[in-house]
Design a protein around this motif. Structure first.
Motif, PDB file in Angstrom:
ATOM      1  N   ALA A   1       0.754  -1.200  -0.071  1.00 19.80           N
ATOM      2  CA  ALA A   1      -0.089  -0.024   0.170  1.00 19.80           C
ATOM      3  C   ALA A   1       0.885   0.978   0.004  1.00 19.80           C
ATOM      4  O   ALA A   1       2.195   1.173  -0.018  1.00 19.80           O
ATOM      5  CB  ALA A   1      -0.906  -0.108   1.145  1.00 19.80           C
ATOM      6  N   LYS A   2       0.187   2.312  -0.150  1.00 18.39           N
ATOM      7  CA  LYS A   2       1.063   3.468   0.157  1.00 18.39           C
ATOM      8  C   LYS A   2       0.068   4.477   0.983  1.00 18.39           C
ATOM      9  O   LYS A   2      -1.044   4.516   0.938  1.00 18.39           O
ATOM     10  CB  LYS A   2       1.131   3.989  -1.183  1.00 18.39           C
ATOM     11  CG  LYS A   2       0.182   4.882  -1.929  1.00 18.39           C
ATOM     12  CD  LYS A   2       0.628   5.491  -3.278  1.00 18.39           C
ATOM     13  CE  LYS A   2      -0.570   6.141  -4.080  1.00 18.39           C
ATOM     14  NZ  LYS A   2      -0.032   6.977  -5.275  1.00 18.39           N
ATOM     15  N   GLY A   3       0.736   5.581   1.521  1.00 22.11           N
ATOM     16  CA  GLY A   3      -0.035   6.665   1.877  1.00 22.11           C
ATOM     17  C   GLY A   3      -0.130   6.591   3.454  1.00 22.11           C
ATOM     18  O   GLY A   3       0.477   5.905   4.324  1.00 22.11           O
ATOM     19  N   SER A   4      -1.394   7.149   3.728  1.00 24.05           N
ATOM     20  CA  SER A   4      -1.785   7.642   5.159  1.00 24.05           C
ATOM     21  C   SER A   4      -2.130   6.527   6.057  1.00 24.05           C
ATOM     22  O   SER A   4      -2.650   5.606   5.508  1.00 24.05           O
ATOM     23  CB  SER A   4      -3.157   8.528   5.115  1.00 24.05           C
ATOM     24  OG  SER A   4      -3.214   8.768   6.301  1.00 24.05           O
ATOM     25  N   SER A   5      -1.877   6.680   7.505  1.00 24.56           N
ATOM     26  CA  SER A   5      -2.327   5.622   8.276  1.00 24.56           C
ATOM     27  C   SER A   5      -3.975   5.768   8.342  1.00 24.56           C
ATOM     28  O   SER A   5      -4.513   4.571   8.729  1.00 24.56           O
ATOM     29  CB  SER A   5      -1.758   5.799   9.679  1.00 24.56           C
ATOM     30  OG  SER A   5      -2.183   7.102  10.124  1.00 24.56           O
ATOM     31  N   SER A   6      -4.361   6.721   7.951  1.00 22.75           N
ATOM     32  CA  SER A   6      -5.948   6.631   7.757  1.00 22.75           C
ATOM     33  C   SER A   6      -6.299   5.759   6.940  1.00 22.75           C
ATOM     34  O   SER A   6      -7.808   5.649   6.793  1.00 22.75           O
ATOM     35  CB  SER A   6      -6.571   8.096   7.648  1.00 22.75           C
ATOM     36  OG  SER A   6      -6.105   8.987   8.540  1.00 22.75           O
ATOM     37  N   SER A   7      -5.841   5.168   5.878  1.00 26.17           N
ATOM     38  CA  SER A   7      -5.979   4.158   5.066  1.00 26.17           C
ATOM     39  C   SER A   7      -6.816   2.867   5.874  1.00 26.17           C
ATOM     40  O   SER A   7      -7.654   2.595   5.156  1.00 26.17           O
ATOM     41  CB  SER A   7      -4.917   3.677   3.995  1.00 26.17           C
ATOM     42  OG  SER A   7      -4.611   4.552   3.289  1.00 26.17           O
ATOM     43  N   SER A   8      -6.331   2.889   6.858  1.00 24.56           N
ATOM     44  CA  SER A   8      -6.786   1.289   7.625  1.00 24.56           C
ATOM     45  C   SER A   8      -8.381   1.837   7.802  1.00 24.56           C
ATOM     46  O   SER A   8      -9.343   1.068   7.729  1.00 24.56           O
ATOM     47  CB  SER A   8      -6.307   1.124   9.050  1.00 24.56           C
ATOM     48  OG  SER A   8      -6.004   2.305   9.521  1.00 24.56           O
ATOM     49  N   SER A   9      -8.603   3.033   8.364  1.00 20.31           N
ATOM     50  CA  SER A   9     -10.121   3.153   8.725  1.00 20.31           C
ATOM     51  C   SER A   9     -10.928   3.162   7.418  1.00 20.31           C
ATOM     52  O   SER A   9     -12.430   2.859   7.390  1.00 20.31           O
ATOM     53  CB  SER A   9     -10.190   4.583   9.466  1.00 20.31           C
ATOM     54  OG  SER A   9      -9.821   5.639   8.502  1.00 20.31           O
ATOM     55  N   VAL A  10     -10.570   3.860   6.200  1.00 20.84           N
ATOM     56  CA  VAL A  10     -11.296   3.744   4.957  1.00 20.84           C
ATOM     57  C   VAL A  10     -11.494   2.066   4.824  1.00 20.84           C
ATOM     58  O   VAL A  10     -12.567   1.819   4.325  1.00 20.84           O
ATOM     59  CB  VAL A  10     -10.671   4.398   3.888  1.00 20.84           C
ATOM     60  CG1 VAL A  10     -11.303   4.409   2.474  1.00 20.84           C
ATOM     61  CG2 VAL A  10     -10.466   5.864   4.170  1.00 20.84           C
ATOM     62  N   LEU A  11     -10.560   1.382   4.799  1.00 21.99           N
ATOM     63  CA  LEU A  11     -10.568  -0.192   4.427  1.00 21.99           C
ATOM     64  C   LEU A  11     -11.801  -0.796   5.688  1.00 21.99           C
ATOM     65  O   LEU A  11     -12.432  -1.351   4.894  1.00 21.99           O
ATOM     66  CB  LEU A  11      -9.250  -0.821   4.484  1.00 21.99           C
ATOM     67  CG  LEU A  11      -9.069  -2.211   4.385  1.00 21.99           C
ATOM     68  CD1 LEU A  11      -9.671  -2.448   2.765  1.00 21.99           C
ATOM     69  CD2 LEU A  11      -7.884  -2.819   4.378  1.00 21.99           C
ATOM     70  N   VAL A  12     -11.599  -0.431   6.789  1.00 27.00           N
ATOM     71  CA  VAL A  12     -12.587  -0.870   7.735  1.00 27.00           C
ATOM     72  C   VAL A  12     -13.982  -0.653   7.367  1.00 27.00           C
ATOM     73  O   VAL A  12     -14.769  -1.696   7.211  1.00 27.00           O
ATOM     74  CB  VAL A  12     -12.394  -0.524   8.955  1.00 27.00           C
ATOM     75  CG1 VAL A  12     -13.697  -0.814   9.998  1.00 27.00           C
ATOM     76  CG2 VAL A  12     -11.129  -0.856   9.710  1.00 27.00           C
TER      77      VAL A  12
END
Length: 153
Positions: free
Chosen positions: A65-76
């Motif tokens: 992946a790339k980018g922000s740690s906020s990606s995990s919340s979007v994936l959730v």
């Protein structure tokens, strides 16, 4: 694993358990934060090669992946909305993706398998057309990723 007419089978390291089967879709590294719409399951990063493509229900093949740690919340949220991938195959560990899948599995009992394969196996999987199946059993470190030439299994 459910029987299928496999054309290839790969060992993988299971980061999360689950069983998934769907079309394999390779994409370049993506930040889910700002690059993915969790409501529609669509890649929305305009400069991304997969712009406009849906990832809902697919076996996502992404080197990392790339980018922000906020990606995990979007994936959730995508997993909760059933607009996320059915399973994910990486060849590089990614803590942000793992956190998203783990949290979704804990909160929503989603059982989205997340596995790691070698670079060589990843390249072979990316050249595969058709269905990919992931079998990552709870409590086992080794998973199996298999391919089939036809979605009619």
């Amino acid at each position: 694993m459910n029987p299928m007419n496999t054309s290839a089978s790969f060992k993988a390291e299971a980061l999360t358990s689950g069983f998934a089967r769907g079309p394999g879709v390779f994409i370049e590294p993506l930040s889910f934060w700002g690059g993915y719409d969790a409501e529609t399951g669509t890649v929305v990063e305009q400069s991304h090669p997969a712009f406009g493509q849906t990832l809902a229900g697919v076996i996502l093949l992404m080197r990392r992946a790339k980018g922000s740690s906020s990606s995990s919340s979007v994936l959730v949220e995508a997993i909760r909305n059933k607009t996320g991938p059915a399973g994910i195959v990486l060849c590089e560990r990614d803590l942000i993706i793992a956190i998203g899948v783990i949290v979704a599995n804990e909160l929503y009992a989603s059982q989205i398998p997340l596995v790691l394969v070698s670079s060589e196996d990843f390249e072979r999987l990316c050249k595969t057309s058709g269905v990919i199946q992931i079998d990552a059993r709870a409590g086992e470190e080794t998973a199996r990723v298999a391919t089939a030439s036809s979605p009619a299994l």
